[in-house]
Design an enzyme around this catalytic site. Structure first.
Site, mmCIF file in Angstrom:
data_model
loop_
_atom_site.group_PDB
_atom_site.id
_atom_site.type_symbol
_atom_site.label_atom_id
_atom_site.label_comp_id
_atom_site.label_asym_id
_atom_site.label_seq_id
_atom_site.Cartn_x
_atom_site.Cartn_y
_atom_site.Cartn_z
ATOM 1 N N ASP A 110 11.539 24.498 -24.257
ATOM 2 C CA ASP A 110 10.445 24.605 -23.310
ATOM 3 C C ASP A 110 9.599 23.322 -23.356
ATOM 4 O O ASP A 110 10.136 22.225 -23.227
ATOM 5 C CB ASP A 110 9.645 25.880 -23.623
ATOM 6 N N HIS A 280 14.956 33.324 -21.470
ATOM 7 C CA HIS A 280 14.380 32.006 -21.731
ATOM 8 C C HIS A 280 14.225 31.691 -23.216
ATOM 9 O O HIS A 280 14.380 30.544 -23.632
ATOM 10 C CB HIS A 280 13.007 31.925 -21.046
#
Length: 303
Positions: A110, A280
């Protein structure tokens, strides 16, 4: 946050002074150095499920990025430069030099993956190997933003709004925002993939006004100075000199849209990658799949 559980038994804890302020980190393992950089809205704790196995082959350095976890939260300034990925990358180079590592491999998730590839571009020769988890370049995100992507990553524009709008909106119930956001980005659409002890860290951080402001500054930088840095590199034809391995969740953010490998091609001539079955938060949702994919790639680096 001193009463939170220790999820890294056997690892040392320390602070390193940098131009970005004091950086907190965990340090342990044996073998070639590997820097692990977390993403939003998390901290170094997100690596707790993969760290023990990685530590069998690598000396791990696991910091909190500036503004996150227990690291210093510098003032953002009008241009948000202290939260640019360039500034974060420079702070990580300082950390690694302080620990005695001139060359190292790096894995980021991320926002940490954005600081990771910026480090590779700004400090060529530092990185032996680079792994990016569930992202495509900032340049690609903004330049290919369409209706579907904007709805998927609404937080990119919301958190980048001028202060104090996002701080006030999220600050009204930060734990609810964090829980809802994290659950919505998993494959299961709930919080079951996360250790409750790790969630306690994440909730404590976002509940602190200075940490929440820093997270917003991170996204303000992403919409402005980070994008400008990527655009300059693309225009100049700059690329990463080290091999890059892109790993993403089959239900993660990059999986919808252009192929992640196609998205990385302009910046990474030595490119490979694969998807794993999860959302994710790959290191927490699918730790064994992540280890199986990245450890052979990291083993090819400097020993």
């Amino acid at each position: 946050m001193s009463d939170l559980s220790d999820l890294f038994p056997g690892f040392a804890s320390q602070y390193v002074d940098t131009k970005a302020g004091r950086i907190f980190l965990r340090h342990g393992g044996t073998g070639s150095p590997l820097l692990l950089l977390h993403g939003f809205p998390q901290s170094h704790v997100m690596w707790h499920r993969v760290a023990p196995k990685l530590a069998e082959r690598h000396t791990l350095v696991i910091p909190d990025l500036p503004g996150y976890g227990w690291s210093a939260a510098p003032e953002g300034g009008a241009d948000h430069a202290p939260y640019s990925k360039r500034a974060m990358a420079a702070a990580m180079v300082e950390v690694m030099e302080d620990l005695g590592y001139a060359h190292f491999s790096l894995m980021g998730h991320d926002r940490g993956a954005r600081a990771a590839y910026r480090l590779g571009l700004d400090h060529p020769g530092r990185l032996d190997r680079l792994v990016v988890l569930d992202i495509v370049p900032t340049y690609v995100m903004w330049h290919r933003m369409d209706r579907a992507r904007a709805l998927q990553v609404y937080h990119w524009s919301m958190l980048a709004q001028p202060k104090p709008l996002p701080e006030r909106l999220v600050g009204g119930n930060p734990a609810w925002f964090l829980d809802w956001t994290m659950a919505s980005w998993t494959a299961t659409k709930d919080l079951s993939p996360f250790d409750p002890r790790a969630m306690a860290y994440y909730r404590a951080a976002i509940g602190s006004p200075d940490r929440l402001h820093a997270m917003c500054e991170d996204y303000r930088a992403g919409a402005t100075i980070d994008l400008a840095h990527d655009e300059a590199d693309i225009a100049a034809g700059r690329t990463l000199s080290c091999p890059l391995f892109a790993l993403w969740g089959s239900g993660g953010i990059p999986s919808r849209g252009a192929s992640p490998l196609d998205a990385w091609a302009a910046l990474a001539p030595k490119l490979s990658g694969v998807a794993v079955e999860c959302g994710h938060f790959v290191a927490e949702e699918a730790p064994q799949a992540v280890l199986s994919a990245v450890m052979p790639f990291l083993a090819e680096g400097r020993e």
